[in-house]
Design a protein around this motif. Structure first.
Motif, PDB file in Angstrom:
ATOM      1  N   ALA A  14      31.135  42.104  45.483  1.00 56.31           N
ATOM      2  CA  ALA A  14      32.523  41.277  45.383  1.00 56.31           C
ATOM      3  C   ALA A  14      32.885  41.274  43.907  1.00 56.31           C
ATOM      4  O   ALA A  14      33.945  41.280  43.323  1.00 56.31           O
ATOM      5  N   ASP A  15      31.732  40.622  42.980  1.00 59.23           N
ATOM      6  CA  ASP A  15      32.089  40.762  41.471  1.00 59.23           C
ATOM      7  C   ASP A  15      32.633  42.125  40.976  1.00 59.23           C
ATOM      8  O   ASP A  15      33.382  42.019  40.058  1.00 59.23           O
ATOM      9  N   TYR A  16      31.945  43.121  41.351  1.00 59.91           N
ATOM     10  CA  TYR A  16      32.316  44.273  40.729  1.00 59.91           C
ATOM     11  C   TYR A  16      33.621  44.899  41.245  1.00 59.91           C
ATOM     12  O   TYR A  16      34.242  45.583  40.620  1.00 59.91           O
ATOM     13  N   LEU A  19      36.138  43.067  39.042  1.00 61.08           N
ATOM     14  CA  LEU A  19      36.193  43.756  37.914  1.00 61.08           C
ATOM     15  C   LEU A  19      36.933  45.116  37.817  1.00 61.08           C
ATOM     16  O   LEU A  19      37.845  45.369  36.929  1.00 61.08           O
ATOM     17  N   ARG A  20      36.913  45.786  38.907  1.00 60.49           N
ATOM     18  CA  ARG A  20      37.600  47.008  39.076  1.00 60.49           C
ATOM     19  C   ARG A  20      39.039  46.929  39.647  1.00 60.49           C
ATOM     20  O   ARG A  20      39.683  48.086  39.831  1.00 60.49           O
ATOM     21  N   HIS A  21      39.304  45.700  40.001  1.00 61.24           N
ATOM     22  CA  HIS A  21      40.760  45.159  40.107  1.00 61.24           C
ATOM     23  C   HIS A  21      41.165  45.905  41.566  1.00 61.24           C
ATOM     24  O   HIS A  21      42.188  46.505  41.706  1.00 61.24           O
ATOM     25  N   LEU A  22      40.048  45.802  42.451  1.00 58.69           N
ATOM     26  CA  LEU A  22      40.013  46.345  43.795  1.00 58.69           C
ATOM     27  C   LEU A  22      40.374  45.098  44.897  1.00 58.69           C
ATOM     28  O   LEU A  22      39.474  44.399  44.715  1.00 58.69           O
ATOM     29  N   THR A  23      41.138  45.525  45.902  1.00 56.67           N
ATOM     30  CA  THR A  23      41.213  44.335  46.930  1.00 56.67           C
ATOM     31  C   THR A  23      39.806  44.838  47.875  1.00 56.67           C
ATOM     32  O   THR A  23      39.491  46.038  48.042  1.00 56.67           O
ATOM     33  N   GLN A  24      39.544  44.140  49.021  1.00 57.79           N
ATOM     34  CA  GLN A  24      38.601  44.678  49.950  1.00 57.79           C
ATOM     35  C   GLN A  24      39.165  45.711  50.774  1.00 57.79           C
ATOM     36  O   GLN A  24      38.431  46.552  50.961  1.00 57.79           O
ATOM     37  N   ARG A  30      38.222  53.459  50.216  1.00 63.45           N
ATOM     38  CA  ARG A  30      37.800  54.647  49.181  1.00 63.45           C
ATOM     39  C   ARG A  30      36.240  54.883  49.397  1.00 63.45           C
ATOM     40  O   ARG A  30      35.710  55.908  48.986  1.00 63.45           O
ATOM     41  N   ALA A  31      35.256  53.949  49.939  1.00 62.56           N
ATOM     42  CA  ALA A  31      34.128  53.995  50.295  1.00 62.56           C
ATOM     43  C   ALA A  31      33.934  54.436  51.945  1.00 62.56           C
ATOM     44  O   ALA A  31      32.653  54.627  52.443  1.00 62.56           O
ATOM     45  N   TYR A  32      34.995  54.754  52.656  1.00 60.85           N
ATOM     46  CA  TYR A  32      34.913  55.118  53.951  1.00 60.85           C
ATOM     47  C   TYR A  32      34.337  54.364  54.974  1.00 60.85           C
ATOM     48  O   TYR A  32      33.539  54.641  55.614  1.00 60.85           O
ATOM     49  N   CYS A  37      33.845  45.261  57.542  1.00 60.47           N
ATOM     50  CA  CYS A  37      32.165  45.655  56.988  1.00 60.47           C
ATOM     51  C   CYS A  37      31.967  45.111  55.651  1.00 60.47           C
ATOM     52  O   CYS A  37      31.247  44.244  55.314  1.00 60.47           O
ATOM     53  N   ILE A  38      32.957  45.409  54.767  1.00 57.37           N
ATOM     54  CA  ILE A  38      33.076  44.880  53.458  1.00 57.37           C
ATOM     55  C   ILE A  38      33.019  43.257  53.423  1.00 57.37           C
ATOM     56  O   ILE A  38      32.567  42.754  52.382  1.00 57.37           O
ATOM     57  N   ALA A  39      33.957  42.645  54.189  1.00 57.70           N
ATOM     58  CA  ALA A  39      34.076  41.253  54.120  1.00 57.70           C
ATOM     59  C   ALA A  39      32.845  40.690  54.470  1.00 57.70           C
ATOM     60  O   ALA A  39      32.124  39.563  53.833  1.00 57.70           O
ATOM     61  N   LYS A  40      32.204  41.175  55.637  1.00 55.93           N
ATOM     62  CA  LYS A  40      30.849  40.446  56.051  1.00 55.93           C
ATOM     63  C   LYS A  40      29.748  40.651  55.105  1.00 55.93           C
ATOM     64  O   LYS A  40      28.795  39.916  54.775  1.00 55.93           O
TER      65      LYS A  40
END
Length: 401
Positions: A14-16, A19-24, A30-32, A37-40
């Motif tokens: 979440a921190d990175y 820093l990269r200005h990306l939403t979940q 981008r990570a397919y 999954c990202i939220a959990k």
């Protein structure tokens, strides 16, 4: 027990991400991966699996070890493993400096049993014993090979030194020193060429493919394994048990790579090829080129690939038919219990997950203590419960959470 909200891989993701200005949602695309999954993972409610961490690290352009929080310095200090990193790093730098005037090498007949014992410790994940003996053996063998002319004894010495570099890779990689592990693999390739042993070169490429997979580069990982198979074909006896064992292990590695790529048909193809090789050998071969291949390994990877593909119910059912012989490498058995703990956690079976974690600790304690997925699984179990059970609290404290 103290478990800070930011003390897990998901929080670092979440921190990175921020820093990269990306939403979940953007990171997930981008990570397919799915946004859920990202939220959990970011909330610490689901284990950050190797495949997820690799995919996210690629997008965030950060090393996997950074997201995992490795190396785990406090625990290494408690186990006195931190004192072994600098001597190992120094020993890896000796490869092209010629003979050390302060070292008088023993005969190869005296050195080879020590190298075999070191490989056995690596397979048993006895990191303390490995770290204490490895730098001295590297120095001795580096001097020995520098003094030898071309010939059979030099080739045998090169093979022994190559296996020491393999142990160095295993030691550094498992403790989270991935750059040091990469250097060890390069040294292994250098000496394996001098040993003129295509199977040794193939084993080295299998470890290289694992490092590529850790970074989420499935395509290059599979290409590397293809190259390793071609090397096996160059062996003087490609139908021998050693060549078959290495070949079968390469098929299993390819099955895991395909599973992380979520390619079930490719997984099935590689597993079938591995099954055919195991049938041709007709027995488990636990210490041939330290490849540990046979029907037991095929059953294990059948479970592991199902876990990776998310076929958790099928994985649990397949696990019921899996029984490890007493001589099976503890590294493999410990890894199996770690995989099962992950599967049970994702299924919401907390008690079964905790039992699997305890078994991983019993079978291969140092492997479990320093494995990122063990920490992730324990953390997810703790965060899902209002009050952690005593056994889970003990496990969390043991790994330093």
């Amino acid at each position: 027990m103290r478990l800070p909200a930011d003390d897990h891989t998901g929080a670092r993701i979440a921190d990175y991400r921020k820093l990269r200005h990306l939403t979940q949602e953007a990171l997930a695309q981008r990570a397919y991966l799915s946004r859920s999954c990202i939220a959990k993972v970011e909330r610490g409610l689901a284990p950050a699996t190797p495949a997820v961490v690799a995919a996210v690290a690629r997008v965030l352009q950060v090393d996997v070890a950074v997201l995992n929080g490795q190396p785990y310095t406090s625990e290494m200090q408690q186990d006195h493993l931190d004192l072994m990193i600098a001597p190992l790093s120094d020993a890896l730098d000796l490869y092209d400096l010629g003979p050390d005037p302060d070292i008088t090498p023993r005969s190869l007949a005296d050195i080879e049993p020590d190298v075999r014992a070191l490989c056995e410790k690596a397979c048993a994940t006895e990191y303390s014993g490995v770290g204490q003996q490895l730098p001295g053996l590297l120095g001795e063998l580096t001097t020995a090979i520098s003094l030898l002319p071309e010939g059979e004894e030099r080739r045998r010495t090169a093979a022994a030194l190559s296996w020491c570099y393999w142990v160095a890779y295993e030691f550094a990689y498992r403790l989270g020193y991935h750059l040091l592990a990469s250097i060890a693999l390069e040294r292994m390739g250098w000496t394996a060429e001098q040993a003129q042993d295509p199977l040794l070169l193939a084993v080295r490429l299998s470890r290289r493919s694992a490092m590529l997979l850790r970074r989420g580069d499935n395509r290059m990982s599979l290409r590397t394994l293809d190259r390793a198979h071609r090397l096996v074909g160059q062996h003087d006896a490609p139908g021998s048990v050693p060549a078959l064992a290495v070949s079968g292990s390469l098929h299993l590695a390819a099955a895991i790579a395909a599973a992380q790529a979520k390619a079930p048909d490719a997984v099935a193809g590689h597993m079938e090829l591995a099954r055919q090789v195991a049938k041709e050998i007709g027995r488990d071969v636990p210490q041939v080129y330290w490849a540990a291949f046979g029907e037991t390994n095929v059953r294990h990877f059948d479970v592991a690939t199902r876990v990776e593909l998310g076929q958790l119910g099928d994985a649990v059912r397949a696990a019921q038919a899996l029984h490890f012989p007493a001589e099976h490498p503890r590294m493999r058995v410990g890894r199996y219990y770690i995989e099962m703990a992950r599967a049970y956690t994702e299924m919401g079976r907390a008690e079964a997950a905790q039992r699997a974690l305890s078994q991983a600790r019993t079978v291969a304690p140092q492997q479990a203590r320093y494995h990122p997925l063990v920490r992730e699984t324990i953390g997810a179990l703790v965060r899902r419960q209002r009050r952690a059970a005593e056994g889970l609290t003990s496990l969390a404290a043991w790994v330093g959470m």
